[in-house]
Design a protein around this motif. Sequence first.
Motif, PDB file in Angstrom:
ATOM      1  N   ASN A  95      -3.590 -10.646   1.636  1.00 52.72           N
ATOM      2  CA  ASN A  95      -2.553 -10.706   2.785  1.00 52.72           C
ATOM      3  C   ASN A  95      -1.165 -10.316   2.754  1.00 52.72           C
ATOM      4  OD1 ASN A  95      -4.755 -11.804   4.495  1.00 52.72           O
ATOM      5  ND2 ASN A  95      -4.586 -13.897   3.805  1.00 52.72           N
ATOM      6  N   ASP A  96      -0.664 -10.238   1.567  1.00 52.13           N
ATOM      7  CA  ASP A  96       0.596  -9.815   1.180  1.00 52.13           C
ATOM      8  C   ASP A  96       0.847  -8.335   1.975  1.00 52.13           C
ATOM      9  OD1 ASP A  96       0.954 -12.372  -0.325  1.00 52.13           O
ATOM     10  OD2 ASP A  96       0.577 -11.106  -2.310  1.00 52.13           O
ATOM     11  N   GLU A  98      -0.485  -7.472   4.812  1.00 54.58           N
ATOM     12  CA  GLU A  98      -0.093  -7.596   6.210  1.00 54.58           C
ATOM     13  C   GLU A  98       1.084  -7.036   7.089  1.00 54.58           C
ATOM     14  OE1 GLU A  98      -2.742  -8.594   9.471  1.00 54.58           O
ATOM     15  OE2 GLU A  98      -3.103  -9.182   7.413  1.00 54.58           O
ATOM     16  N   HIS A  99       2.152  -7.340   6.594  1.00 50.02           N
ATOM     17  CA  HIS A  99       3.309  -6.954   7.265  1.00 50.02           C
ATOM     18  C   HIS A  99       4.202  -5.816   6.840  1.00 50.02           C
ATOM     19  CE1 HIS A  99       2.737 -10.399  10.261  1.00 50.02           C
ATOM     20  NE2 HIS A  99       2.340 -11.071   9.003  1.00 50.02           N
ATOM     21  N   GLU A 100       3.527  -5.271   5.511  1.00 45.13           N
ATOM     22  CA  GLU A 100       4.133  -4.138   5.082  1.00 45.13           C
ATOM     23  C   GLU A 100       4.107  -2.798   6.119  1.00 45.13           C
ATOM     24  OE1 GLU A 100       2.194  -3.179   1.324  1.00 45.13           O
ATOM     25  OE2 GLU A 100       2.992  -5.086   0.537  1.00 45.13           O
ATOM     26  N   THR A 101       5.063  -1.984   6.011  1.00 40.21           N
ATOM     27  CA  THR A 101       5.166  -0.809   6.925  1.00 40.21           C
ATOM     28  C   THR A 101       4.889   0.383   6.298  1.00 40.21           C
ATOM     29  OG1 THR A 101       7.537  -0.565   6.763  1.00 40.21           O
ATOM     30  CG2 THR A 101       6.695  -1.762   8.490  1.00 40.21           C
ATOM     31  N   HIS A 110       7.292   3.792  12.058  1.00 38.72           N
ATOM     32  CA  HIS A 110       6.890   2.934  11.023  1.00 38.72           C
ATOM     33  C   HIS A 110       5.623   2.064  11.467  1.00 38.72           C
ATOM     34  CE1 HIS A 110      10.123   4.034   8.367  1.00 38.72           C
ATOM     35  NE2 HIS A 110      10.826   4.007   9.373  1.00 38.72           N
ATOM     36  N   VAL A 112       2.790  -1.070  11.127  1.00 40.39           N
ATOM     37  CA  VAL A 112       2.461  -2.216  10.147  1.00 40.39           C
ATOM     38  C   VAL A 112       1.160  -2.222   9.458  1.00 40.39           C
ATOM     39  CG1 VAL A 112       2.411  -4.863  10.276  1.00 40.39           C
ATOM     40  CG2 VAL A 112       4.292  -3.451  11.267  1.00 40.39           C
ATOM     41  N   LYS A 113       0.966  -2.503   8.323  1.00 40.36           N
ATOM     42  CA  LYS A 113      -0.503  -2.123   7.904  1.00 40.36           C
ATOM     43  C   LYS A 113      -1.612  -3.040   8.456  1.00 40.36           C
ATOM     44  CE  LYS A 113       0.852  -0.423   3.314  1.00 40.36           C
ATOM     45  NZ  LYS A 113       0.669  -0.943   1.787  1.00 40.36           N
ATOM     46  N   GLY A 114      -1.188  -4.506   8.841  1.00 45.49           N
ATOM     47  CA  GLY A 114      -2.260  -5.403   9.548  1.00 45.49           C
ATOM     48  C   GLY A 114      -2.544  -4.848  10.676  1.00 45.49           C
ATOM     49  N   GLU A 115      -1.522  -4.246  11.601  1.00 42.28           N
ATOM     50  CA  GLU A 115      -1.966  -3.600  12.795  1.00 42.28           C
ATOM     51  C   GLU A 115      -2.795  -2.580  12.839  1.00 42.28           C
ATOM     52  OE1 GLU A 115       1.532  -2.873  14.990  1.00 42.28           O
ATOM     53  OE2 GLU A 115       1.966  -5.089  15.782  1.00 42.28           O
ATOM     54  N   ARG A 118      -6.527  -3.423  12.272  1.00 43.44           N
ATOM     55  CA  ARG A 118      -6.915  -3.978  13.455  1.00 43.44           C
ATOM     56  C   ARG A 118      -7.264  -2.901  14.421  1.00 43.44           C
ATOM     57  NH1 ARG A 118      -4.297  -7.656  10.730  1.00 43.44           N
ATOM     58  NH2 ARG A 118      -5.249  -9.778  10.705  1.00 43.44           N
TER      59      ARG A 118
END
Length: 160
Positions: A95-96, A98-101, A110, A112-115, A118
């Motif tokens: 989850n760390d 999730e918001h990294e680009t 850029h 976002v990895k979590g996006e 998905r």
Amino acid sequence: MIKLFQYNWMVRDEWFELFKQVSTEELTRKRNGGAGSILYTLFHVLDVEYSWIRGVQGKPEILVQFEDYETLDQIKELSDSWLNETRAFLHTWSNDFEHETVTVPWTEGHFVKGEILRHIITHEIHHMGQLSVWAREIGLQPASANVIGRGLLSVDLPPV
């Protein structure tokens, strides 16, 4: 999220099995909507998944050309060959992240990895819907899109 990747892989394998009974001519016939043909749609789904997975990892893009994969068996082999790397990466997901680009070479901006993860999941589901329409058009019962009954909560990713 890993369970939805597993779901996609299960359904993808069902599509490969179903389309074994269809001629290459029918698989490559230009169709309305979607990515253009059944065979190209399967290739496109793989290419998008693998490209984005490599992008999220900061690895270089591996360019493959559809013209080098003329049969369903060749595309299935490509799918299988890329699956281990994707599984290995998903085993490292935290989850760390999730918001990294990240940036990728095929488009600007850029992401976002979590996006991205998905997007990969929903992208395949979207195209599986198109395959369902095309399967019905040629007289086949589509692969089931049902998540229920697949045992996903009791299935673990195979070890790497």
